[in-house]
Design a protein around this motif. Structure first.
Motif, PDB file in Angstrom:
ATOM      1  N   UNK A  70      -7.693  15.679   4.745  1.00 46.38           N
ATOM      2  CA  UNK A  70      -8.676  15.683   5.762  1.00 46.38           C
ATOM      3  C   UNK A  70      -8.317  15.239   7.041  1.00 46.38           C
ATOM      4  N   UNK A  71      -7.248  15.234   7.408  1.00 45.49           N
ATOM      5  CA  UNK A  71      -6.782  15.113   8.807  1.00 45.49           C
ATOM      6  C   UNK A  71      -6.864  13.842   9.163  1.00 45.49           C
ATOM      7  N   UNK A 118       0.637  -1.124   0.039  1.00 41.25           N
ATOM      8  CA  UNK A 118       0.065   0.073  -0.315  1.00 41.25           C
ATOM      9  C   UNK A 118       0.845   1.220  -0.004  1.00 41.25           C
ATOM     10  N   UNK A 119       0.375   2.474  -0.486  1.00 44.87           N
ATOM     11  CA  UNK A 119       0.987   3.480  -0.683  1.00 44.87           C
ATOM     12  C   UNK A 119       0.191   4.480   0.466  1.00 44.87           C
ATOM     13  N   UNK A 120       0.859   5.241   1.002  1.00 44.69           N
ATOM     14  CA  UNK A 120       0.581   6.397   1.812  1.00 44.69           C
ATOM     15  C   UNK A 120       1.234   7.708   1.680  1.00 44.69           C
ATOM     16  N   UNK A 121       0.464   8.837   1.598  1.00 45.82           N
ATOM     17  CA  UNK A 121       1.188  10.138   1.435  1.00 45.82           C
ATOM     18  C   UNK A 121       0.586  10.787   2.456  1.00 45.82           C
ATOM     19  N   UNK A 122       1.585  11.939   3.035  1.00 45.37           N
ATOM     20  CA  UNK A 122       1.126  12.815   4.103  1.00 45.37           C
ATOM     21  C   UNK A 122       2.335  13.362   4.943  1.00 45.37           C
ATOM     22  N   UNK A 123       1.940  13.832   5.920  1.00 39.57           N
ATOM     23  CA  UNK A 123       2.925  14.665   6.604  1.00 39.57           C
ATOM     24  C   UNK A 123       3.181  13.676   8.099  1.00 39.57           C
ATOM     25  N   UNK A 124       4.336  13.525   8.332  1.00 40.75           N
ATOM     26  CA  UNK A 124       4.699  12.939   9.582  1.00 40.75           C
ATOM     27  C   UNK A 124       4.276  13.615  10.731  1.00 40.75           C
ATOM     28  N   UNK A 125       3.303  13.025  11.536  1.00 39.82           N
ATOM     29  CA  UNK A 125       2.534  13.770  12.562  1.00 39.82           C
ATOM     30  C   UNK A 125       3.552  13.261  13.810  1.00 39.82           C
ATOM     31  N   UNK A 126       3.758  12.151  14.041  1.00 38.96           N
ATOM     32  CA  UNK A 126       4.322  11.805  15.184  1.00 38.96           C
ATOM     33  C   UNK A 126       5.120  10.178  15.208  1.00 38.96           C
ATOM     34  N   UNK A 127       6.157  10.102  15.877  1.00 40.49           N
ATOM     35  CA  UNK A 127       6.917   8.763  15.941  1.00 40.49           C
ATOM     36  C   UNK A 127       6.820   8.253  17.285  1.00 40.49           C
TER      37      UNK A 127
END
Length: 82
Positions: free
Chosen positions: A53-54, A32-41
């Protein structure tokens, strides 16, 4: 933690809350591919990616196969597991 995962966690930490990244995750025979901003590790084991859409996606770091990200000057870079 696998030493390869430690290097990946360091890279992911440096990209946290910056620009969009694209991650390819492999689990079994599914990819699977996901695109976004790293919010937390958290726990050095999971990545929380915030997409459109958060919506938040929780990704096990051990399942990340490929990471595409951009340097500050918009040059693409690719991290890929061997």
């Amino acid at each position: 933690m696998d030493p390869r995962d430690e290097k990946l966690v360091e890279l992911l930490s440096s990209l946290q809350k910056k620009k969009d990244i694209c991650i390819t995750v492999i689990s079994g025979v599914e990819a699977c591919e996901y695109t976004g901003v790293i919010d937390e590790i958290f726990d050095g084991c999971y990545l929380v990616l915030k997409g459109n859409a958060e919506v938040k996606v929780y990704i096990p770091i051990a399942c990340i196969y490929k990471l595409i990200y951009y340097y500050d000057d918009q040059q693409p870079a690719i991290f890929e597991r061997q």
